[in-house]
Every structure is written in C-alpha cells, then in structure tokens.
Design a protein around this motif. Sequence first.
Motif, short mmCIF file in Angstrom:
data_model
loop_
_atom_site.label_atom_id
_atom_site.label_comp_id
_atom_site.label_asym_id
_atom_site.label_seq_id
_atom_site.Cartn_x
_atom_site.Cartn_y
_atom_site.Cartn_z
N TYR A 69 51.79 81.43 -154.99
CA TYR A 69 52.94 81.87 -155.77
C TYR A 69 54.26 81.90 -154.98
CZ TYR A 69 55.83 84.64 -158.92
OH TYR A 69 56.87 85.08 -159.69
N PRO A 70 54.32 82.58 -153.82
CA PRO A 70 55.60 82.62 -153.10
C PRO A 70 55.98 81.28 -152.45
CG PRO A 70 53.93 83.83 -151.87
CD PRO A 70 53.32 83.45 -153.19
N LYS A 108 42.25 84.00 -157.84
CA LYS A 108 42.85 84.60 -159.04
C LYS A 108 44.23 85.21 -158.77
CE LYS A 108 38.58 85.14 -161.51
NZ LYS A 108 37.65 85.94 -162.26
N PHE A 125 45.00 87.52 -152.66
CA PHE A 125 44.57 87.19 -151.32
C PHE A 125 43.09 86.79 -151.27
CE2 PHE A 125 42.09 89.67 -148.21
CZ PHE A 125 42.41 89.02 -147.03
N ASP A 160 55.42 86.98 -141.15
CA ASP A 160 54.55 88.17 -141.12
C ASP A 160 53.12 87.83 -141.56
OD1 ASP A 160 56.76 89.57 -140.34
OD2 ASP A 160 56.97 90.74 -142.18
N LEU A 210 45.67 87.74 -136.71
CA LEU A 210 44.95 89.00 -136.43
C LEU A 210 43.59 89.00 -137.11
CD1 LEU A 210 44.87 92.04 -135.50
CD2 LEU A 210 45.94 92.59 -137.70
N LEU A 211 43.57 88.58 -138.37
CA LEU A 211 42.32 88.57 -139.14
C LEU A 211 41.31 87.61 -138.51
CD1 LEU A 211 41.19 89.86 -141.80
CD2 LEU A 211 41.75 87.72 -142.91
N THR A 266 50.11 92.12 -153.54
CA THR A 266 51.28 91.87 -154.38
C THR A 266 50.93 92.32 -155.79
OG1 THR A 266 50.56 89.65 -155.03
CG2 THR A 266 51.89 89.80 -153.03
N TYR A 326 51.12 90.76 -158.59
CA TYR A 326 50.64 89.72 -159.50
C TYR A 326 49.15 89.83 -159.88
CZ TYR A 326 49.85 85.13 -161.52
OH TYR A 326 49.47 84.11 -162.36
N PRO A 327 48.24 89.91 -158.90
CA PRO A 327 46.83 89.99 -159.31
C PRO A 327 46.45 91.35 -159.92
CG PRO A 327 47.02 90.05 -156.91
CD PRO A 327 48.39 89.78 -157.45
N LYS A 335 59.43 89.27 -152.73
CA LYS A 335 59.60 87.98 -153.43
C LYS A 335 58.26 87.33 -153.80
CE LYS A 335 64.20 87.17 -151.77
NZ LYS A 335 65.19 86.33 -151.17
N GLY A 336 57.37 88.14 -154.33
CA GLY A 336 56.09 87.61 -154.79
C GLY A 336 55.05 87.44 -153.70
N GLY A 337 55.45 87.62 -152.45
CA GLY A 337 54.52 87.46 -151.33
C GLY A 337 54.20 88.78 -150.66
N PHE A 338 53.33 88.69 -149.68
CA PHE A 338 52.88 89.81 -148.85
C PHE A 338 54.04 90.47 -148.11
CE2 PHE A 338 52.21 90.07 -144.22
CZ PHE A 338 51.36 91.16 -144.14
N ILE A 389 54.62 93.22 -144.86
CA ILE A 389 53.88 93.93 -143.81
C ILE A 389 54.01 95.44 -143.94
CG2 ILE A 389 55.66 93.89 -141.98
CD1 ILE A 389 53.25 92.95 -140.12
N ALA A 413 41.15 92.89 -149.52
CA ALA A 413 42.53 93.22 -149.14
C ALA A 413 42.60 94.62 -148.54
CB ALA A 413 43.46 93.11 -150.36
N LEU A 472 41.60 94.37 -144.98
CA LEU A 472 42.71 93.77 -144.25
C LEU A 472 43.82 94.79 -143.97
CD1 LEU A 472 43.96 90.88 -143.50
CD2 LEU A 472 45.20 91.14 -145.63
N LEU A 496 45.15 96.04 -140.39
CA LEU A 496 46.56 95.91 -140.02
C LEU A 496 47.13 97.26 -139.58
CD1 LEU A 496 48.80 93.69 -140.03
CD2 LEU A 496 49.55 94.64 -142.20
N GLY A 544 59.52 93.14 -138.70
CA GLY A 544 58.98 92.32 -139.80
C GLY A 544 60.11 91.61 -140.54
N GLU A 545 59.73 90.66 -141.39
CA GLU A 545 60.73 89.84 -142.10
C GLU A 545 61.72 90.68 -142.89
OE1 GLU A 545 58.58 86.97 -144.61
OE2 GLU A 545 57.20 86.85 -142.93
N HIS A 546 61.18 91.63 -143.67
CA HIS A 546 62.03 92.40 -144.56
C HIS A 546 62.89 93.38 -143.76
CE1 HIS A 546 62.18 94.59 -148.74
NE2 HIS A 546 63.35 94.16 -148.34
#
Lengths: 242, 242
Positions: A10-11, A149, A152, A179, A186-187, B8, B10-11, B149-152, B154, B180, B183, B187, B202-204
């Motif tokens: 999606y992203p 689905k 992740f 990120d 890491l995973l 996110t 979405y799922p 923005k629809g993504g992961f 951190i 998840a 995970l 993290l 991190g990015e954000h």
Amino acid sequence: MKVDIYLTPYPFKDIPKKGKAVVAIDVLRSSTSTCAALINGAKGVIPSPGSVEAGEMRSKIGSDISLLAGEKDNVKIENFDLGNSPAEFTEDLVKNKLIIMTTSNGTAIFGMAHNAELIICGALVNISKVAEKVAGTNLDLAIVCAGQKGGFSIEDTICAGMLIHTLNVKHHIETELNDAGDLALLLYRTNKTTLVKVIQQGEHGRRLAYDGFAEDVAKATAVDSIPVLPVMAYGRLVVENL
Amino acid sequence: MKVDIYLTPYPFKDIPKKGKAVVAIDVLRSSTSTCAALINGAKGVIPSPGSVEAGEMRSKIGSDISLLAGEKDNVKIENFDLGNSPAEFTEDLVKNKLIIMTTSNGTAIFGMAHNAELIICGALVNISKVAEKVAGTNLDLAIVCAGQKGGFSIEDTICAGMLIHTLNVKHHIETELNDAGDLALLLYRTNKTTLVKVIQQGEHGRRLAYDGFAEDVAKATAVDSIPVLPVMAYGRLVVENL
C-alpha cells in the motif's frame, strides 16, 4: 546504497519508482512458485491483477502455450490449471509455457512497480541470486513485501531483512535504511538461527498448514534451494542469467 | 489475553470489533495532543475524518464551545484554531471546550473502531494508564497503530510493544500475540533503553524536527508525563477516572 522497505504494498503504491530497483517478495507463495516455474523451464511468468484479467490474457496468448495459475484465499481458482503450490510447477507441465499468475497478495506489486528500472521477484529460495544482482547495480532499492491481507507478514519481512543482511555481510555494501528496513533487519537477525520454525509458526504458515499446504511452507523456507533470478522484461518475469 | 496488533489501520478496517477493547495509537502526534487537551480541561475530543466534516460538526455544536484542531502533512489546517502540537492545547484555550480534531493518520481509527466494547486513545505519555485500564478488562485487545502515510511507523509500533510489555511485566498478564505483536514487542525490548533517541531519529521524528516541531517529539516521548485516560463515549474521547 539507499534501501527502502515497504512492509505492505500500500505505501509503495504512490512513491516514484523511476530509476529504482524493486524487489517484490511474496515468500508464501507466489515468489517461490515463480522461481519453481522458471527453473523448470517455463518461458515466463506473467503477473496478472485478477482472475478475469488472467483469463482474458490467456485468450489472447492461446491456451496451447499458456497456463493459468493462482489462488484466492489459498485455494486454486476454479478452472485454473494450477494453484499456487511450488510443487505443482513441474517440468512436465510448465516447460516452454507462459504462466499467467494471479494471487491474493503478491502479484499486484508488479503492476505498481511497472516503471522501475529493474524489477526482481525475490524469495528465500533465491535470496543469494537476488542479492548478487542487486549488489551489481548502483540503483536505489525498494524492497516490497506482499504481506497478508493488507497487513504485515513475518515471512516476507524476514526475507527482506535477510536480503539487506546479505548485502551488508556478503557483498560489503553499506545500506542506508528507512525505519521499516531497520525493523526487517532486526527481525531477521533475531530469528536467523530459527528461520524455518518462526515462519512455520507464523500466522500465514499455520494457516497454510491448516489448509493442507504444510509442504509448501517447507519448500518456501529452504534458503537458496531454487537458484534462479526472475526479472521483469516486457511484462513477464523471465530468467536472467548472471 | 488475546492481543492483535495492527501496524497500520488498513488491515484493522475489516475485522470484527464487537466485544473487543481497541487502543488507538498515534504517538506523533494526535494521541499525545488528545491527552494534552483532556488533562488541561477540555470537555472532550471529537475525532473527525476530515476538515470538511470537522467544519460541519463545529457549525452544529457552535463555535462558542468548540475548537477546530488538526493538521495535514504536519501543518495546521487553514482557518483551524489549533494545529496538532500538544503544547498548543493549553488550559487557557481548551478548558471546557469540545475539540474537533482531524489529523493525517490517527483520527480515522476511531471511525473504524466504532462498535468495539471499549475504545482508548493511547500514547507514550499515558501508557501506564492505558495498561492499567486494559489489564482490568477481560476483553480481547486490538492495538491499532496510526502509522505514517499508510505505512509502518516506528514510534507507534514501539508504543504498542511497550503496552504489551507493561501488561506482561507489571500486570502479570500473559498475552497471546499475532505476528505483528511479536514484532512490536521485539522492537520495544530492543530499543527500550534508547526510546527517545530511536523515535527522534526515526523518519517521522526527523521530518517533524525539520518542519520545526522538534519540541513536540520531545513531549510525545516523555513516558507517563500526561497521566490521563481518554476513552470513547458517545462519539467523543473523554477522561475516564479509574
């Protein structure tokens, strides 16, 4: 090398792809099945966004030289020749054929990536081949996990992390990660000695076993067992000989 | 306790929520700002899906008792009273007011969660309050990260991991996690001694600092600094006193 990982497609959809190398990863199972098809002599694998489009494509190409492959919710699509188990793509069936493939999670990435410089189909079964190819380019890299689905998936993220790890350790390439890239690495590093078990016990691995596809999970987690490099050329994935 | 994490929204959209507790997490910044508004005496925070809907809502409620707050791409929306910096939600401005809030990533989750049994707004600034509340229920838990923005993202994933860790360690609750969730916990545990730095880098966090909001990142990563529990009641987030 700048490497951005997308845990789900999606992203990735809306970012610019021009001039990039893209590795599309769907360990369970479309990337693995694509490798199986190509190593067994298929002429190419054409990713298709849905079963209707796949059927139309087959009419154009002709059923004498093409096969329809794919699943919806893990089950073979009605009237298709093949499902999405790597073991189905035997030499007997696929040699010299074009495989039109549509699956729940993986095949859509190729449509999104269409104007990238280089598009590779990556899996655990061909991870060293993928790393070798990527290491030989100077392109920024996007690694796109098919996920499950819309969410992740642990197997795709581990595979993405393994690709970065291989670039770092085997090819001595320094990677500048987003990120999600840090997370994937890491995973992978946390689970690298128990890779198969972690994927078997993951949500998708358990679900496939429940649906009778435990053997597919075993095949898909056999690292470097199908040393082939599927790259996109003119809308189909074909073998690139390094 | 069964705990599913969504990296996110979405799922999360299409799963059944009935009978579940949902914790919505948007560390940078809507969850943090919501906590700031409520601790400073706001009557409630009404999450709104977009700026148009927020304006309509304000017309209904009346501008004497309400304020519009929110951002698009980190910047305050034109004609809104407040942006999305926690520091803006001072007692002077927000006391006894209803805050109608719309943001890029976080506020949409509440619409998706509407028929859950319990809906909580979670952040690092109120993590212990959230854990205490969740630990006192027998409900299955869904932790939904706003992402970016629809993504992961951190910061949200680390916060989700910290919530699970707190349930495990402080409240002695065994959690049955989805992939998840494993995970997120990994993290958090990997980064727990350098939490603030990891989120800042991190990015954000970097993007917000670049846009002049470094102070917001500092505030949002101050664990348990705003000990308030925002829960959803009749379409607005209000303080629940434990």
